[in-house]
Scaffold this motif. Structure first.
Motif, PDB file in Angstrom:
ATOM      1  N   GLN A  84      54.567  52.173  35.803  1.00 54.59           N
ATOM      2  CA  GLN A  84      55.837  52.729  35.355  1.00 54.59           C
ATOM      3  C   GLN A  84      56.917  51.706  35.710  1.00 54.59           C
ATOM      4  O   GLN A  84      56.833  51.037  36.763  1.00 54.59           O
ATOM      5  CB  GLN A  84      56.103  54.038  36.100  1.00 54.59           C
ATOM      6  N   GLU A  85      57.895  51.587  34.860  1.00 59.36           N
ATOM      7  CA  GLU A  85      58.995  50.661  35.150  1.00 59.36           C
ATOM      8  C   GLU A  85      59.578  50.973  36.531  1.00 59.36           C
ATOM      9  O   GLU A  85      59.826  52.132  36.873  1.00 59.36           O
ATOM     10  CB  GLU A  85      60.083  50.800  34.090  1.00 59.36           C
ATOM     11  N   GLY A  86      59.762  49.912  37.322  1.00 55.02           N
ATOM     12  CA  GLY A  86      60.277  50.097  38.665  1.00 55.02           C
ATOM     13  C   GLY A  86      59.196  50.041  39.734  1.00 55.02           C
ATOM     14  O   GLY A  86      59.490  49.823  40.914  1.00 55.02           O
ATOM     15  N   GLU A  87      57.939  50.244  39.342  1.00 51.29           N
ATOM     16  CA  GLU A  87      56.832  50.136  40.294  1.00 51.29           C
ATOM     17  C   GLU A  87      56.489  48.663  40.512  1.00 51.29           C
ATOM     18  O   GLU A  87      56.846  47.791  39.723  1.00 51.29           O
ATOM     19  CB  GLU A  87      55.607  50.889  39.775  1.00 51.29           C
TER      20      GLU A  87
ATOM     21  N   THR B 115      58.950  46.289  38.663  1.00 54.46           N
ATOM     22  CA  THR B 115      58.684  45.753  37.335  1.00 54.46           C
ATOM     23  C   THR B 115      59.713  46.207  36.306  1.00 54.46           C
ATOM     24  O   THR B 115      60.290  47.310  36.409  1.00 54.46           O
ATOM     25  CB  THR B 115      57.292  46.169  36.840  1.00 54.46           C
ATOM     26  N   GLN B 116      59.905  45.345  35.325  1.00 51.51           N
ATOM     27  CA  GLN B 116      60.776  45.646  34.199  1.00 51.51           C
ATOM     28  C   GLN B 116      59.967  45.458  32.913  1.00 51.51           C
ATOM     29  O   GLN B 116      58.919  44.806  32.927  1.00 51.51           O
ATOM     30  CB  GLN B 116      61.990  44.705  34.204  1.00 51.51           C
ATOM     31  N   THR B 117      60.470  45.987  31.820  1.00 49.31           N
ATOM     32  CA  THR B 117      59.717  45.875  30.561  1.00 49.31           C
ATOM     33  C   THR B 117      59.555  44.420  30.133  1.00 49.31           C
ATOM     34  O   THR B 117      58.624  44.078  29.412  1.00 49.31           O
ATOM     35  CB  THR B 117      60.397  46.672  29.438  1.00 49.31           C
ATOM     36  N   THR B 118      60.425  43.565  30.596  1.00 44.31           N
ATOM     37  CA  THR B 118      60.310  42.140  30.263  1.00 44.31           C
ATOM     38  C   THR B 118      59.148  41.465  30.992  1.00 44.31           C
ATOM     39  O   THR B 118      58.799  40.320  30.677  1.00 44.31           O
ATOM     40  CB  THR B 118      61.605  41.394  30.624  1.00 44.31           C
ATOM     41  N   ASP B 119      58.542  42.161  31.958  1.00 41.46           N
ATOM     42  CA  ASP B 119      57.410  41.587  32.684  1.00 41.46           C
ATOM     43  C   ASP B 119      56.090  41.770  31.937  1.00 41.46           C
ATOM     44  O   ASP B 119      55.056  41.235  32.352  1.00 41.46           O
ATOM     45  CB  ASP B 119      57.275  42.241  34.068  1.00 41.46           C
ATOM     46  N   VAL B 120      56.128  42.531  30.847  1.00 42.36           N
ATOM     47  CA  VAL B 120      54.915  42.786  30.063  1.00 42.36           C
ATOM     48  C   VAL B 120      54.276  41.470  29.626  1.00 42.36           C
ATOM     49  O   VAL B 120      54.968  40.541  29.193  1.00 42.36           O
ATOM     50  CB  VAL B 120      55.248  43.649  28.834  1.00 42.36           C
TER      51      VAL B 120
ATOM     52  N   GLN C 220      46.247  41.900  32.225  1.00 38.92           N
ATOM     53  CA  GLN C 220      47.186  42.345  31.196  1.00 38.92           C
ATOM     54  C   GLN C 220      48.050  43.457  31.780  1.00 38.92           C
ATOM     55  O   GLN C 220      47.549  44.533  32.105  1.00 38.92           O
ATOM     56  CB  GLN C 220      46.428  42.832  29.958  1.00 38.92           C
ATOM     57  N   LEU C 221      49.338  43.191  31.903  1.00 40.12           N
ATOM     58  CA  LEU C 221      50.271  44.148  32.484  1.00 40.12           C
ATOM     59  C   LEU C 221      51.040  44.880  31.391  1.00 40.12           C
ATOM     60  O   LEU C 221      51.637  44.246  30.508  1.00 40.12           O
ATOM     61  CB  LEU C 221      51.263  43.425  33.400  1.00 40.12           C
ATOM     62  N   THR C 222      51.015  46.193  31.474  1.00 39.43           N
ATOM     63  CA  THR C 222      51.829  47.043  30.606  1.00 39.43           C
ATOM     64  C   THR C 222      52.834  47.773  31.481  1.00 39.43           C
ATOM     65  O   THR C 222      52.461  48.335  32.514  1.00 39.43           O
ATOM     66  CB  THR C 222      50.962  48.070  29.868  1.00 39.43           C
ATOM     67  N   VAL C 223      54.094  47.735  31.085  1.00 43.28           N
ATOM     68  CA  VAL C 223      55.142  48.421  31.834  1.00 43.28           C
ATOM     69  C   VAL C 223      55.688  49.542  30.962  1.00 43.28           C
ATOM     70  O   VAL C 223      56.221  49.289  29.874  1.00 43.28           O
ATOM     71  CB  VAL C 223      56.274  47.454  32.228  1.00 43.28           C
ATOM     72  N   LEU C 224      55.542  50.761  31.441  1.00 44.44           N
ATOM     73  CA  LEU C 224      55.974  51.927  30.684  1.00 44.44           C
ATOM     74  C   LEU C 224      57.419  52.260  31.039  1.00 44.44           C
ATOM     75  O   LEU C 224      57.756  52.363  32.215  1.00 44.44           O
ATOM     76  CB  LEU C 224      55.064  53.112  31.011  1.00 44.44           C
ATOM     77  N   PRO C 225      58.267  52.406  30.020  1.00 46.77           N
ATOM     78  CA  PRO C 225      59.699  52.645  30.310  1.00 46.77           C
ATOM     79  C   PRO C 225      59.953  54.054  30.837  1.00 46.77           C
ATOM     80  O   PRO C 225      59.118  54.931  30.713  1.00 46.77           O
ATOM     81  CB  PRO C 225      60.371  52.448  28.949  1.00 46.77           C
TER      82      PRO C 225
END
Lengths: 114, 111
Positions: free
Chosen positions: B14-17, B79-84, B106-111
């Motif tokens: 999750q974004e921020g984790e 984490t931020q969505t730009t870290d995807v 592979q990193l997915t960041v959920l907003p």
């Protein structure tokens, strides 16, 4: 002023055809590489070329042949294309030994063999 | 040949984790490099680690090289969505004339 450029960006072709991918770098680097990235994102070294010395990954079929007219160019020619050749091919360059210098990658060529 | 294992293969946060990826080698390394590949993009060099126990920071990214120079980690704080993207470690091999890449995370960041 792209540093490492490769063409084409996309390549769709049929089995059995022969195709080439071109790569050029304007960084003044003396070493160039070809990497293959499969659908699972695995990046595998295919070739490296430095001062006319070619280092071949032994797992690469001899249908693949790199050609370097000068140190700024490293092209990849593929004969008798097979379905399993479908992948993204990245060209890269570095200055000297890789432990001293990072790799600079091109934008990739997505090859689809039908 | 050079054996390198990178874990995990996938990570959804999750974004921020926070996020960490690990790279382990079967042999002692002279150095290790880290790259990031955005979706649809090409690998881009992030950093190189050379010294035993080295820690380097780039904003929210912290890179570590193990004391025995057999493992390394990349940690992203908040984490931020730009870290995807996919994060790769890379090791010199073949008498340092080639770079062998880890399998990537592979990193997915959920907003």
């Amino acid at each position: 002023d792209t540093a490492v450029s490769q063409t084409p960006k996309y390549l769709v072709t049929q089995m059995g055809n022969d195709k080439s991918i071109k790569c050029e770098q304007n960084l003044g680097h003396d070493t160039m590489y070809w990497y293959k990235q499969d659908s699972k994102k695995f990046l595998k070294i295919m070739f490296s070329y430095n001062n006319k010395e070619l280092i071949i990954n032994e797992t690469v079929p001899n249908r693949f042949s790199p050609k370097s007219p000068d140190k700024a160019h490293l092209n990849l020619h593929i004969n008798s294309l097979e379905l399993g050749d479908s992948a993204v091919y990245f060209c890269a360059s570095s200055q000297g030994m890789v432990f001293r210098s990072p790799l600079h990658f091109g934008n990739g060529t997505r090859l689809t063999v039908t | 040949g050079q054996q390198v294992m990178q874990i995990p293969q996938y990570q959804h946060v999750q974004e921020g984790e926070d996020f960490t990826t690990y790279c382990n080698s079967s042999t002692t390394l002279s150095n290790i490099q880290w790259y990031k590949q955005r979706p649809g993009g090409h690998p881009v060099f992030l950093i190189q680690l050379v010294k035993s126990g080295e820690v380097k920071k780039q904003k929210r990214l912290t890179f570590q090289f193990g004391e025995a120079k057999k493992n390394s980690s990349l940690h992203i704080t908040a984490t931020q969505t730009t870290d995807v993207g996919t994060y790769f470690c890379a090791l010199p091999s073949g008498s340092a004339r080639q770079l062998t890449f880890g399998s990537g995370t592979q990193l997915t960041v959920l907003p």
